[in-house]
Scaffold this motif. Structure first.
Motif, mmCIF file in Angstrom:
data_model
loop_
_atom_site.group_PDB
_atom_site.id
_atom_site.type_symbol
_atom_site.label_atom_id
_atom_site.label_comp_id
_atom_site.label_asym_id
_atom_site.label_seq_id
_atom_site.Cartn_x
_atom_site.Cartn_y
_atom_site.Cartn_z
ATOM 1 N N LEU A 69 -10.031 42.222 -54.956
ATOM 2 C CA LEU A 69 -9.341 42.984 -55.993
ATOM 3 C C LEU A 69 -9.844 42.584 -57.375
ATOM 4 O O LEU A 69 -10.087 41.398 -57.624
ATOM 5 N N ARG A 79 -0.375 40.949 -56.408
ATOM 6 C CA ARG A 79 -1.773 41.041 -55.956
ATOM 7 C C ARG A 79 -1.827 41.142 -54.432
ATOM 8 O O ARG A 79 -2.601 41.915 -53.884
ATOM 9 N N ALA A 82 -0.715 44.593 -53.420
ATOM 10 C CA ALA A 82 -1.810 45.545 -53.648
ATOM 11 C C ALA A 82 -2.837 45.446 -52.533
ATOM 12 O O ALA A 82 -3.307 46.469 -52.014
ATOM 13 N N VAL A 86 -3.884 48.446 -49.903
ATOM 14 C CA VAL A 86 -5.270 48.878 -49.721
ATOM 15 C C VAL A 86 -5.653 48.776 -48.247
ATOM 16 O O VAL A 86 -6.175 49.726 -47.660
ATOM 17 N N TYR A 102 -5.693 49.770 -59.319
ATOM 18 C CA TYR A 102 -6.274 49.423 -58.020
ATOM 19 C C TYR A 102 -6.554 50.705 -57.228
ATOM 20 O O TYR A 102 -6.034 51.762 -57.535
#
Length: 108
Positions: A69, A79, A82, A86, A102
């Motif tokens: 990332l 984080r 995220a 993903v 992102y």
């Protein structure tokens, strides 16, 4: 999830997505971890059991995906959320617009 637990009115912007019967709502163990910390500080209710959402455990793939990332967000909880979004191709439900930077989908 934390705002939902705390009964915060700001979560109303996401309520339709959360309650939509056509979608599966995942709650990351990252949220449970963060909720446990806040609960120990007296800032949240004691348990997540009252919410019948499917749990998403953190896997090695999720943890390793964090390193790919871009360094946009400094919060380690966010984080990892995220990275999970993903990896799982899941939509994140958040009012935090930093997630928009992102490669994921965010609603709210």
């Amino acid at each position: 999830m934390l705002w939902l637990l705390a009964g915060d009115a700001r979560v109303e912007g996401a309520r339709a997505a959360i309650e939509d019967a056509r979608t599966s709502v995942l709650v990351s163990s990252v949220c449970v971890w963060e909720a446990a910390i806040k609960s120990s500080l007296g800032k949240l209710p004691e348990r997540l059991d009252e919410f019948a959402f499917e749990r998403l455990p953190v896997t090695d793939a999720h943890a390793w995906a964090v390193r790919a990332l871009p360094p946009i967000h400094n919060d380690p909880f966010d984080r990892l959320l995220a990275a999970q979004a993903v990896c799982e191709r899941a939509t994140i439900v958040s009012a935090d617009t930093v997630f928009d930077a992102y490669a994921l989908t965010r609603i709210w």
